[in-house]
Design a protein around this motif. Structure first.
Motif, PDB file in Angstrom:
ATOM      1  N   TYR A 277     -30.119 -31.838 -11.574  1.00 56.23           N
ATOM      2  CA  TYR A 277     -29.271 -31.150 -12.559  1.00 56.23           C
ATOM      3  C   TYR A 277     -29.700 -31.626 -13.940  1.00 56.23           C
ATOM      4  N   HIS A 288     -19.066 -25.678  -1.196  1.00 60.24           N
ATOM      5  CA  HIS A 288     -19.810 -25.164  -0.039  1.00 60.24           C
ATOM      6  C   HIS A 288     -19.706 -26.144   1.124  1.00 60.24           C
ATOM      7  N   ASP A 290     -22.430 -27.716   4.330  1.00 60.58           N
ATOM      8  CA  ASP A 290     -23.868 -27.850   4.542  1.00 60.58           C
ATOM      9  C   ASP A 290     -24.273 -27.308   5.910  1.00 60.58           C
ATOM     10  N   ASN A 297     -25.951 -38.245   1.037  1.00 61.49           N
ATOM     11  CA  ASN A 297     -26.266 -37.844  -0.337  1.00 61.49           C
ATOM     12  C   ASN A 297     -26.414 -39.124  -1.158  1.00 61.49           C
ATOM     13  N   LEU A 309     -18.774 -35.596  -7.641  1.00 58.32           N
ATOM     14  CA  LEU A 309     -18.626 -34.718  -6.479  1.00 58.32           C
ATOM     15  C   LEU A 309     -17.133 -34.478  -6.232  1.00 58.32           C
ATOM     16  N   HIS A 343     -17.425 -29.299  -0.076  1.00 56.07           N
ATOM     17  CA  HIS A 343     -17.636 -30.129  -1.266  1.00 56.07           C
ATOM     18  C   HIS A 343     -18.418 -29.370  -2.322  1.00 56.07           C
ATOM     19  N   ARG A 353     -29.352 -35.567 -13.581  1.00 58.29           N
ATOM     20  CA  ARG A 353     -28.817 -36.163 -12.354  1.00 58.29           C
ATOM     21  C   ARG A 353     -29.709 -35.738 -11.196  1.00 58.29           C
ATOM     22  N   ASN A 355     -30.382 -36.231  -6.972  1.00 58.43           N
ATOM     23  CA  ASN A 355     -29.803 -36.713  -5.718  1.00 58.43           C
ATOM     24  C   ASN A 355     -30.721 -36.423  -4.541  1.00 58.43           C
ATOM     25  N   TRP A 359     -29.711 -33.565   5.197  1.00 62.47           N
ATOM     26  CA  TRP A 359     -28.854 -32.801   6.114  1.00 62.47           C
ATOM     27  C   TRP A 359     -29.319 -33.168   7.522  1.00 62.47           C
TER      28      TRP A 359
HETATM   29  O1  AKG Z   1     -25.314 -32.594  -6.107  1.00 62.28           O
HETATM   30  C1  AKG Z   1     -24.798 -33.166  -5.167  1.00 62.28           C
HETATM   31  O2  AKG Z   1     -24.567 -34.364  -5.214  1.00 62.28           O
HETATM   32  C2  AKG Z   1     -24.418 -32.401  -3.936  1.00 62.28           C
HETATM   33  C3  AKG Z   1     -25.552 -31.673  -3.315  1.00 62.28           C
HETATM   34  C4  AKG Z   1     -25.132 -30.987  -2.055  1.00 62.28           C
HETATM   35  O3  AKG Z   1     -24.001 -31.020  -1.664  1.00 62.28           O
HETATM   36  C5  AKG Z   1     -26.102 -30.217  -1.250  1.00 62.28           C
HETATM   37  O4  AKG Z   1     -27.222 -30.002  -1.727  1.00 62.28           O
HETATM   38  O5  AKG Z   1     -25.771 -29.834  -0.123  1.00 62.28           O
END
Ligand code: AKG
Ligand code: FE2
Length: 404
Positions: A277, A288, A290, A297, A309, A343, A353, A355, A359
């Motif tokens: 981001y 959403h 996953d 994460n 989050l 989430h 940011r 991350n 998954w």
């Molecule tokens: O940006 C985040 O920390 C969440 C990312 C997320 O939930 C995802 O990519 O499934």
């Protein structure tokens, strides 16, 4: 144990619009069933930590994935309207969403046709994804020169000491869920656990590697339609030497104790990617669930403000009964949660940011019911782990799902 996240009920009406639109959307498509969660021992793959040599990026894939071809029952994100929708046919889509879209100022036939075209293009992209991903991997392997080749192979020294202590506990024959919860100390939201995962130096080097990749001429596949600036780490060659041993030797002992009811004991594949981001790019991520049984994460940095989050409930619970909890994410730390636990990420207000998202999938769970379309999946061959389904007749063959 009391969770440490901030409860939204007590927050000012800052998020009311967002929650309102999600509530409408999910009430509309709320027709899902909870999947039965039975487990049997899964066929374990054995991977050991490999030597820090560059070749481990590209061993032959050990499993072949499968895809669910129930693309006629897919979930799509309409980014412009911040709305997840389910598309089965034009007729169903009009019936389910036309009134709602009108309230979100998609009110002319032309705008509605644009939405339909966007969905049909996405259906096509998902159908071709496995083949295009394999093509990209081949080109990356040929032309991309890694900046930090040693990163592609998991080393104990990359891991935070506290994380190694937690895993050591999980591997003990007398380990119990309660003992682990005592060690974890913190439950950020219901069944969302926070703990340090990597050393800071590793996070910094990984971001340097990924920036180097972004700047290269190598082709880039994006993880999903929700994020335009992420990087698919399997295409770079991180799976075999890094994420497979991380999942099998470190994460599965943990998820076995924390999520036995969500396939945590038999996670047998994963999809690992990085989301990014930036003030000039994606700022946030809408609400959403996953395509995963369990998600890890990890916050890699860099400097940013806001961008917390938030977690609601598992997706089978109607939103009107859901209370959201806001959770801070700190560099080097991981948040572990159920994939079906809804989430999103709030907008950052400065900085960048990054991350790392893993998954993790349990074929024994998803073979019974696809977590995205709530149906028994119809499978086709995919590349690598694909979407983590397996053919019952051939447990060594993995298959994938067009719904990601
Ligand atoms: O940006 C985040 O920390 C969440 C990312 C997320 O939930 C995802 O990519 O499934
Ligand atoms: Fe997510």
């Amino acid at each position: 144990k009391k969770h440490t996240g901030k409860n939204w009920i007590s927050l000012a009406g800052r998020f009311s619009f967002r929650v309102q639109s999600i509530v409408i959307a999910f009430n509309t498509l709320h027709a899902s069933n909870v999947s039965g969660c039975l487990f049997q021992p899964c066929d374990k793959l054995t991977h050991s930590l490999c030597p820090p040599s560059y070749w481990v990026r590209w061993p032959a894939p050990c499993r072949q994935g499968k895809t669910n071809i129930n693309s006629d029952s897919s979930v799509f994100l309409l980014k412009k309207y911040k709305l997840h929708v389910r598309f089965v046919s034009e007729q169903q889509f009009r019936l389910d969403y036309e009134p709602l879209l009108r309230t979100l100022s998609c009110d002319t036939e032309q705008q509605f046709t644009e939405v339909l075209n966007e969905i049909l293009q996405e259906v096509d992209r998902r159908r071709r994804f496995s083949a295009t991903s394999a093509e990209r991997s081949a080109v990356i392997k040929d032309i991309y020169q890694p900046l930090h080749p040693q990163l592609y192979c998991l080393q104990e020294s990359y891991l935070a000491p506290k994380f190694k202590k937690i895993i050591e506990y999980c591997q003990r024959s007398d380990a119990s869920q309660q003992g682990l919860l005592d060690l974890l100390e913190e439950e950020a939201a219901p069944r969302v656990y926070r703990f340090p995962v990597f050393e800071r130096g590793f996070c910094e080097q990984l971001m340097e590697e990924l920036e180097n990749f972004e700047q290269s001429s190598a082709p880039k596949g994006r993880p999903n339609t929700m994020n335009h600036y992420g990087i698919l780490l399997n295409e770079l060659g991180f799976d075999e030497g890094f994420f497979t041993p991380l999942r099998e030797q470190y994460l599965r002992p943990l998820t076995s104790l924390l999520y036995p009811d969500w396939g945590g004991r038999c996670l047998d594949s994963h999809k690992a990617f990085v989301v990014k981001y930036d003030m000039n790019e994606d700022l946030d991520l809408s609400y959403h669930y996953d395509n995963a049984e369990v998600t890890l994460n990890v916050s890699l940095g860099k400097d940013f403000t806001d961008g917390n989050l938030y977690f609601g409930d598992i997706r089978q619970i109607p939103l009107c009964e859901t209370e959201c909890v806001e959770v801070e994410h700190r560099m080097t730390e991981g948040l572990l949660h159920r994939g079906q636990h809804m989430h999103g990420a709030l907008p950052i207000s400065s900085g960048q940011r990054w991350n790392l998202i893993i998954w993790m999938r349990a074929s024994q769970e998803r073979n019974k019911l696809c977590p995205m379309c709530d149906r028994k999946p119809t499978l086709v061959e995919g590349m690598g782990f694909a979407d983590g389904f397996t053919k019952h007749s051939d447990a060594s063959t993995l298959v994938s799902c067009v719904l990601t």
